[in-house]
Design an enzyme around this catalytic site. Sequence first.
Site, short mmCIF file in Angstrom:
data_model
loop_
_atom_site.label_atom_id
_atom_site.label_comp_id
_atom_site.label_asym_id
_atom_site.label_seq_id
_atom_site.Cartn_x
_atom_site.Cartn_y
_atom_site.Cartn_z
N SER A 1 -70.02 -15.21 -108.93
CA SER A 1 -69.19 -14.61 -107.88
C SER A 1 -69.68 -13.20 -107.59
CB SER A 1 -67.73 -14.56 -108.33
OG SER A 1 -66.96 -13.74 -107.47
N TYR B 1 -60.77 -13.89 -114.04
CA TYR B 1 -61.82 -14.61 -113.29
C TYR B 1 -63.07 -13.76 -113.14
CZ TYR B 1 -64.29 -16.67 -109.34
OH TYR B 1 -65.25 -17.20 -108.50
#
Length: 242
Positions: free
Chosen positions: A132, A162
């Site tokens: 990400s 995350y």
Amino acid sequence: MSKATALVTGATSGIGRATATLLAAAGWDVWVTGPDAAQVEATATQLSCRPLPMDVTDRAGVAAAAKAVSNLDVLVNNAGISPDPEVPLTDAGAELFRRTYEVNVFGVVTVTNAFLPVLRRSPHPRIVNLSSGTSSLAWSTAPNPQFDHHQAAANNGRLAAYRSSKTALNALTLLYAQALADDGIKVNALAPGIRATNLNPTAAARGGDPAEAAAAIVRLAELPDDGPTGQVFSYDGTTVPW
């Protein structure tokens, strides 16, 4: 590289499904995986792929699944979660981090290590990890075009589990690339950008086409033997700073 066999974790939806779709359309023999056997079977039928029900957090299940795959050229570690994305870091307990890391980090280690024996037999083995842009520590401390680090979600530490799990995954990508260099296995990660998936409400509402990210994954899967390894790439082909 000649197209052969790929395995995509978390392939029943989102970027994983889009990746399996593109690979199958290009002539790859594709294993689609996921924890829900019925969804895996349905996806495999729809995409003309091979079904392989597998929960990345189940070490025994992953080991059993690996025995069913006799040859493999590309492993795409796509499976990932972002539970409770609105919880600020100061309110998040360790259990939230454990749940997230169990899939996003430990699951990658479990799957990668289980499939290494068959990957080592490939003439052109590749591993692609789904990261990400929000994992980048450099982008988290300076303005960047990938995401707005001034938004409240960043400032109060929402998505910390995350984001930090993907930072850890970047480190694993580098370390696997170094450890597997003598085996000729290229290991890279991809930051896909915000995509319309079920990862979290923001992705579902504001995300772009998962196929664009999937196309970038396929490019990393098809890297030539003199291609890069141990790097994190954005979907547009540029590198993501650590």
